[in-house]
Design a protein around this motif. Sequence first.
Motif, PDB file in Angstrom:
ATOM      1  N   UNK A  30      86.282  53.833  44.562  1.00 48.79           N
ATOM      2  CA  UNK A  30      85.743  52.970  43.463  1.00 48.79           C
ATOM      3  C   UNK A  30      85.210  54.284  42.799  1.00 48.79           C
ATOM      4  N   UNK A  31      86.365  55.159  42.555  1.00 47.79           N
ATOM      5  CA  UNK A  31      86.201  56.493  41.747  1.00 47.79           C
ATOM      6  C   UNK A  31      85.655  57.434  41.269  1.00 47.79           C
ATOM      7  N   UNK A  32      84.177  57.459  41.951  1.00 48.32           N
ATOM      8  CA  UNK A  32      82.655  57.765  41.101  1.00 48.32           C
ATOM      9  C   UNK A  32      82.910  59.516  41.429  1.00 48.32           C
ATOM     10  N   UNK A  33      81.218  60.442  41.255  1.00 50.84           N
ATOM     11  CA  UNK A  33      81.080  61.400  41.187  1.00 50.84           C
ATOM     12  C   UNK A  33      80.079  61.558  42.229  1.00 50.84           C
ATOM     13  N   UNK A  34      80.043  62.701  43.025  1.00 48.49           N
ATOM     14  CA  UNK A  34      79.376  62.927  43.957  1.00 48.49           C
ATOM     15  C   UNK A  34      77.843  62.852  44.185  1.00 48.49           C
ATOM     16  N   UNK A  35      77.248  62.146  42.695  1.00 48.51           N
ATOM     17  CA  UNK A  35      76.007  62.069  42.787  1.00 48.51           C
ATOM     18  C   UNK A  35      75.766  60.872  43.034  1.00 48.51           C
ATOM     19  N   UNK A  36      76.684  60.039  43.131  1.00 51.63           N
ATOM     20  CA  UNK A  36      77.125  58.485  43.721  1.00 51.63           C
ATOM     21  C   UNK A  36      76.458  58.990  44.953  1.00 51.63           C
ATOM     22  N   UNK A  37      77.423  59.176  45.590  1.00 50.92           N
ATOM     23  CA  UNK A  37      76.447  59.448  46.598  1.00 50.92           C
ATOM     24  C   UNK A  37      75.286  59.888  47.304  1.00 50.92           C
ATOM     25  N   UNK A  38      74.237  60.390  46.073  1.00 49.47           N
ATOM     26  CA  UNK A  38      72.913  60.629  46.328  1.00 49.47           C
ATOM     27  C   UNK A  38      72.803  59.548  46.170  1.00 49.47           C
ATOM     28  N   UNK A  39      72.358  58.955  45.125  1.00 48.54           N
ATOM     29  CA  UNK A  39      71.903  57.548  44.859  1.00 48.54           C
ATOM     30  C   UNK A  39      71.476  56.066  45.801  1.00 48.54           C
ATOM     31  N   UNK A  40      73.443  56.555  46.471  1.00 51.17           N
ATOM     32  CA  UNK A  40      73.387  55.439  47.612  1.00 51.17           C
ATOM     33  C   UNK A  40      72.729  55.735  49.137  1.00 51.17           C
ATOM     34  N   UNK A  41      72.114  57.258  48.983  1.00 53.66           N
ATOM     35  CA  UNK A  41      71.410  57.460  50.175  1.00 53.66           C
ATOM     36  C   UNK A  41      70.183  57.191  49.417  1.00 53.66           C
ATOM     37  N   UNK A  42      70.008  57.622  48.459  1.00 48.70           N
ATOM     38  CA  UNK A  42      68.066  57.270  47.840  1.00 48.70           C
ATOM     39  C   UNK A  42      67.934  55.480  47.913  1.00 48.70           C
ATOM     40  N   UNK A  43      68.684  55.336  48.054  1.00 45.68           N
ATOM     41  CA  UNK A  43      68.780  53.386  48.318  1.00 45.68           C
ATOM     42  C   UNK A  43      68.516  52.946  49.131  1.00 45.68           C
ATOM     43  N   UNK A  44      69.553  53.105  50.395  1.00 44.48           N
ATOM     44  CA  UNK A  44      69.229  53.576  51.289  1.00 44.48           C
ATOM     45  C   UNK A  44      68.327  53.311  51.923  1.00 44.48           C
ATOM     46  N   UNK A  45      67.898  54.618  51.589  1.00 45.82           N
ATOM     47  CA  UNK A  45      66.020  55.383  52.047  1.00 45.82           C
ATOM     48  C   UNK A  45      65.135  54.334  52.049  1.00 45.82           C
ATOM     49  N   UNK A  46      65.336  53.785  50.665  1.00 44.48           N
ATOM     50  CA  UNK A  46      64.026  52.407  50.309  1.00 44.48           C
ATOM     51  C   UNK A  46      64.165  51.456  51.344  1.00 44.48           C
ATOM     52  N   UNK A  47      65.228  50.423  51.206  1.00 48.25           N
ATOM     53  CA  UNK A  47      65.837  49.742  52.894  1.00 48.25           C
ATOM     54  C   UNK A  47      65.341  50.034  53.552  1.00 48.25           C
ATOM     55  N   UNK A  48      65.688  51.545  54.298  1.00 52.53           N
ATOM     56  CA  UNK A  48      65.068  51.591  55.733  1.00 52.53           C
ATOM     57  C   UNK A  48      63.561  51.547  55.589  1.00 52.53           C
ATOM     58  N   UNK A  49      62.897  51.621  54.778  1.00 51.56           N
ATOM     59  CA  UNK A  49      61.508  52.489  54.607  1.00 51.56           C
ATOM     60  C   UNK A  49      60.823  51.055  54.533  1.00 51.56           C
ATOM     61  N   UNK A  50      61.283  49.762  53.391  1.00 48.55           N
ATOM     62  CA  UNK A  50      60.689  48.901  53.767  1.00 48.55           C
ATOM     63  C   UNK A  50      61.247  47.526  54.710  1.00 48.55           C
ATOM     64  N   UNK A  51      62.815  47.833  55.295  1.00 45.53           N
ATOM     65  CA  UNK A  51      62.651  47.262  56.719  1.00 45.53           C
ATOM     66  C   UNK A  51      61.283  48.193  57.933  1.00 45.53           C
TER      67      UNK A  51
END
Length: 192
Positions: A30-51
Amino acid sequence: MFIILLFSTMPFIGVMVTNYLFPVYLADVLETSGSMYGIQSMIYAIGAVTAGMIVPFIAAKWGVGKTIIYCMVIYTAAISVILFANIPLYLALMFFIAIGNSGTRVARNTFMMDQIPNEIIGRVDGLFRSIGLLLRIVLLAIFTGMVSVGLIIYCFAILSTLLVVSSLLVILFWKKGIKSAGIQTDQYVTVA
């Protein structure tokens, strides 16, 4: 029951393996910066809390078995589609990956606590943790070699295939084995 408990651990094993694959996928494909990995982790955390908040209610309404199956299917579908995703879709899929993994784990653990006697549950859980660790080591060894030669897409294809097979086996054995064994699967799940 052994087959169901074994293969329903695959979403968790998939998460452990993708913790290695996702940073490489983000950087190389996807050729993105490292900050995208942080955003991905934040969205994953929101999904896990929702579950964690909604899965007990879903399990109480539909039963633990259907909850395991639906969450596994959600996780499998999200991992399978991730190969064709652009960045916004990839981030949206992280939410569903989190719901699928977390939901499967909550429902699976509830099923284990309901169906396995207290005096052996520690040994049973230890067995599945050991098998899971072995699978993670094998998959990481294979995927590390494949990533080093630029075959990350094939890693996701292998993981997707394993998850599809696991989901199908859980569905098949749930309908066949658990029902014929007379195990009550639609028990009320306490919401803590």
